[in-house]
Design a protein around this motif. Structure first.
Motif, short mmCIF file in Angstrom:
data_model
loop_
_atom_site.label_atom_id
_atom_site.label_comp_id
_atom_site.label_asym_id
_atom_site.label_seq_id
_atom_site.Cartn_x
_atom_site.Cartn_y
_atom_site.Cartn_z
N GLY A 183 -7.36 -8.30 7.14
CA GLY A 183 -8.06 -7.85 5.95
C GLY A 183 -7.39 -8.40 4.72
O GLY A 183 -6.29 -8.95 4.80
N GLU A 184 -8.03 -8.24 3.56
CA GLU A 184 -7.43 -8.74 2.33
C GLU A 184 -6.29 -7.82 1.88
O GLU A 184 -6.12 -6.74 2.43
N SER A 185 -5.57 -8.24 0.85
CA SER A 185 -4.54 -7.33 0.31
C SER A 185 -5.24 -6.08 -0.19
O SER A 185 -6.31 -6.14 -0.78
N GLY A 186 -4.59 -4.96 0.05
CA GLY A 186 -5.17 -3.71 -0.42
C GLY A 186 -6.23 -3.14 0.49
O GLY A 186 -6.92 -2.20 0.12
N SER A 187 -6.37 -3.70 1.68
CA SER A 187 -7.40 -3.17 2.56
C SER A 187 -6.87 -2.00 3.40
O SER A 187 -7.62 -1.38 4.12
N GLY A 188 -5.58 -1.75 3.33
CA GLY A 188 -5.02 -0.59 4.02
C GLY A 188 -4.44 -0.90 5.37
O GLY A 188 -4.08 0.00 6.13
N LYS A 189 -4.29 -2.18 5.70
CA LYS A 189 -3.81 -2.50 7.05
C LYS A 189 -2.34 -2.15 7.23
O LYS A 189 -1.96 -1.60 8.26
N SER A 190 -1.52 -2.42 6.21
CA SER A 190 -0.11 -2.03 6.31
C SER A 190 0.02 -0.51 6.28
O SER A 190 0.81 0.07 7.02
N THR A 191 -0.76 0.13 5.42
CA THR A 191 -0.71 1.59 5.33
C THR A 191 -1.00 2.22 6.68
O THR A 191 -0.34 3.16 7.10
N LEU A 192 -2.00 1.70 7.36
CA LEU A 192 -2.36 2.23 8.67
C LEU A 192 -1.19 2.13 9.64
O LEU A 192 -0.82 3.11 10.29
N ALA A 193 -0.58 0.95 9.70
CA ALA A 193 0.49 0.75 10.68
C ALA A 193 1.72 1.57 10.33
O ALA A 193 2.33 2.20 11.19
#
Lengths: 437, 395
Positions: free
Chosen positions: B70-80
């Protein structure tokens, strides 16, 4: 190969092949840049060299760029491709006048440039502008967009009145499509996304009305989805502003789409140049082949990475400082599957293999086994006659089984502990035509 | 302190220090190691909650590489990070649960969302480890690589110092670094080598799950390739699972078994790399796929994705990708974003949040109800919004 004699003095990079003894290469004409058809020559670097002295206690020197010849033409994009530390940003900085050159010549609009005084530097800067890699660092966070654009306008176009400057700022924002301009003009950098910031940086460099734009990895810090917009913006601006663009990148795939000519650089030396499509589809130099095979290939689902086969060359260490300090030999030797004694001892000159392609490799005939060089006539307009089915033989995963060629220096350099990956049996090499039996 | 995870492998018994995991009993390959269910995380702010992860459900299978794109700010790091409880205030978990079912975990799994600090300490690194973004800069500059590896092993495994040293050496072997580098300081290593050290550190105590957050973003392509190949090779030896976070979809297609596409905190499409590439069922994935130039094949027009991601505080109902979508219609404003299975094969899931997806293998027509001709709609959008980037990028 063995009966060819090579002169030891290799400084003359543009000299005809006959002088260099490449009897197999029958292309005799002068090299013509693939970018030259777009417009007139604006900026040219001739034998540009940059040498850094290593700090105390070492007395060694690092030549970061050696004898680079690059020509930028109006409305054209020349891509400079290489890995980190290869000297591509150094070339951009040299051309921008940011760092002094050690030797060589920079020619702008036919006049040799020597940027020494402040006044001359500023005059040069109004013609040659740079866009930097990191849009988060290159804008001043305490100033608004207006300030970033106003300053270069008032410096480079001092005759403009206040209202005209304001008008110019709006027009610049329109040019880089930061719309509506009213909204963006009073924003601080932190209020903008990465792509928008890079647009401001591009607008700022256009404020000087330059002839040349040096883009040093302009999109590598941006999201993949944003990259294309910024690249297509630069692509669009070069037509509208008659810009000559140098696009520095490590992403050879974007060079294929974006640049007229692609110049591949390794360890400060230009190793290959030619029309982007030719260079990316039929890479001639082993390093270009490595770069092309390393780029992510979405069509290769479950392919080479997943099967975890370390291909030849990727297990080799990168160029080290010692490689950069020692002046002799090809710098790609430690990683090259075709390397032999000659590569270690003699520097390969850049040889013109067709009208607009040059390669610096002693073993072109082996790295491109299926090329019949003799077919290329001096008058041929394109490289279409070259057939290059085996271009990926050294690194391409699809060929790993059959086309591996042994390398006598691999063992001593293979520090990655992966020499255990089974190398196929060394094929006999037919020295007559350079193909693998 | 009560042991949460059974230490089924003692160092004295296992002869091969590194391969202890893979030598264990065979387990169902389809069993999930980590299940994320209806997981939501918000960042509290004065102007409202930023819903960085919104009702996400995702399973990670054993020894699988799951790509999160996903793009930056899509929440992928937050999810992990949220799934490992690594986020701190103002981030709060607003709903859902995460269950870990590793081999050392109790039979019915461990609910990570319910663990206390001490239990989390047992979980982290030993069970789930992370290679952080810009990891090369997260090594301690004043401690040698060997000591840093030793530190991690000592904190989690009951081993003697000689065994620890041997293990650290084995780890460097795995990562493709010569053993004498154990006594090197981080500044003596190149960027790629530091990255390899970070990967070795993440694997130091044989975790079951390794989360890699953009592990190769700062590296150039040749080194990136070397490291990815290395990662796969180690994974094939040690049998752990990987969550690979990146914005580079072209890389994931080559690398990952399954890919989850995130946008505005929601999952928009989940499926195998092959399905995503050839049977794209969400316009956002289509946009991502069309935004990187390819080295092989004929040159095609690249479109990119116009506009920028929405503000997560003021997200309206319906599809979050609505404004930037080239196939959007008014019906998109009222969809529920529930994932629908579009796969025609049994036991293969290919989920999409777009109800107007084209039928797999059909003429690729997106079929929003009042969308008469998708190309016309696209042009109307282009004229109205960002004219710039809609221009096809063909040279």
């Amino acid at each position: 190969m063995s009966d060819l004699s090579f002169p030891t003095d290799t400084n003359q990079q543009m000299s005809p092949n006959t002088q260099l003894g490449y009897s197999a290469l029958s292309y005799q004409g002068d090299f013509v840049s693939a970018a030259s058809s777009r417009g007139r020559l604006v900026l040219e670097a001739k034998n540009l060299t940059k040498v850094y002295k290593l700090g105390f206690p070492s007395k060694d020197y690092i030549s970061a760029v050696r004898n680079a010849n690059i020509a930028l033409y109006e409305k054209s994009v020349v891509a400079l491709v290489g890995e980190s530390g290869s000297g591509k940003s150094t070339i951009a900085s040299l051309l921008a006048g940011q760092i002094p050159k050690t030797s060589g010549e920079i020619v702008l609009n036919g006049n040799s440039v020597n940027v020494k005084s402040n006044r001359k530097f500023r005059a040069y800067k109004s013609e040659v502008q740079m866009v930097f890699q990191d849009p988060f660092a290159s804008l001043n966070s305490i100033h608004k967009v207006r300030h970033h654009l106003k300053r270069p306008i008032s410096i480079h176009q001092p005759h403009l009145k206040k209202s005209a400057v304001e008008k110019e700022i709006y027009s610049l924002l329109h040019q880089v499509r930061l719309l509506p301009a009213d909204q963006f003009i009073d924003k601080f950098p932190y209020e903008l996304s990465g792509g928008q910031r890079q647009r401001v940086a591009i607008a700022r460099s256009l404020a000087a009305r330059p002839k040349v734009l040096l883009a040093d990895e302009p999109v590598s810090m941006l999201d993949v989805s944003i990259r294309l917009e910024v690249l297509s913006l630069i692509d669009d601006l070069r037509d509208r502003f008659n810009l000559a663009v140098l696009y520095v990148t490590h992403d050879i795939a974007s060079a294929r789409y974006f640049a007229d000519e692609t110049v591949v650089i390794y360890g400060g030396d230009i190793v290959e140049r030619g029309p982007s499509e030719d260079v990316t589809q039929n890479p001639a130099h082993p390093y270009t082949q490595l770069l092309v095979s390393a780029a992510p290939n979405p069509d290769d689902l479950g392919g080479s990475i997943r099967n975890a086969k370390l291909t030849a060359g990727t297990t080799k260490p990168r160029q080290t400082e010692s490689a950069l300090t020692s002046g002799i030999g090809c710098r790609f030797t430690p990683r090259c599957p075709f390397a032999d004694r000659k590569c270690e001892e003699q520097f390969p000159p850049l040889v013109t293999i067709s009208e607009n392609r040059q390669v610096a490799c002693w073993h072109i005939e082996q790295s491109l086994p299926n090329v019949s060089f003799k077919k290329i006539s001096p008058k041929s307009q394109s490289t279409a006659e070259i057939t290059l089915q085996g271009a990926h033989s050294a690194f391409g995963s699809e060929h790993t089984g059959s086309n591996h060629i042994s390398h006598n220096v691999s063992d001593q350099f293979d520090t990655d502990g992966h020499s255990k990956t089974s190398q196929p049996a060394v094929p006999e090499r037919d020295s007559e035509d350079g193909t693998v039996a | 302190m009560q042991k949460l995870f059974t230490n089924i492998f003692t160092t004295k018994k296992s002869k091969n220090l590194l391969l202890e995991m893979s030598s264990s009993d065979q387990v169902d390959p389809n069993a999930s190691v980590l299940s994320i269910e209806n997981f939501s995380i918000a960042y509290r702010s004065e102007s409202g909650d930023v819903k960085a992860t919104d009702h996400v459900s995702l399973d990670l299978k054993r020894s699988e590489i799951l790509g999160l794109a996903g793009e930056s700010g899509s929440g992928k790091s937050t999810l992990a990070y949220g799934a490992c409880r690594l986020l701190r205030s103002p981030a709060i978990i607003t709903g859902g649960k995460v269950t870990y079912r590793g081999r050392r975990a109790p039979k019915d799994g461990v609910e990570i969302t319910a663990l206390n600090a001490k239990q989390l300490k047992q979980l982290r690194w030993r069970e789930i480890s992370i290679v952080f973004q810009s990891a090369m800069n997260s090594l301690n500059p004043v401690i040698t690589v060997g000591d840093q590896l030793d530190d991690a092993i000592r904190a989690h495994l009951p081993m003697g110092s000689a065994a620890r040293k041997e293990k650290a050496g084995l780890l460097l072997d795995l990562a493709g670094i010569p053993r004498q580098r154990l006594s090197s300081y981080p500044h003596e290593l190149s960027g790629g080598m530091r990255q390899r050290v970070m990967i070795a550190m993440a694997l130091a105590v044989d975790p079951e799950i390794v989360i890699m957050d953009e592990p190769t973003t700062a590296l150039d392509v040749v080194v990136q390739r070397e490291i990815l190949t290395q990662i796969i090779e180690i994974k094939n030896q040690l049998n752990f699972s990987i969550i690979f976070i990146t914005h580079d979809l072209s890389l994931l297609l080559e690398l990952a078994d399954r890919i989850a596409i995130m946008y505005a905190g929601k999952l928009l499409e989940v499926g195998s790399a092959k399905d995503l590439h050839y049977k794209t069922a969400h316009p956002y994935t289509e946009g991502l796929l069309g935004s990187f130039p390819s080295l092989t094949g004929p040159k095609k027009a690249l479109a990119g994705i116009p506009g920028s991601p929405p503000d997560l505080r003021t997200l309206s109902t319906g599809c979050p990708f609505f404004q930037r979508c080239r196939h959007s219609s008014s019906a998109c404003k009222s969809i529920t974003n529930d994932l629908i299975n579009v796969s025609k094969e049994v036991e293969v899931l290919h989920l999409t949040a777009c109800p107007f997806h084209p039928d797999p293998g059909s003429d690729k027509r997106w079929k929003a109800p009042d969308l008469v001709d998708s190309t016309v709609n696209f042009q109307a959008h282009a004229a109205g919004e960002q004219d710039a980037s809609q221009k096809g990028f063909v040279l």
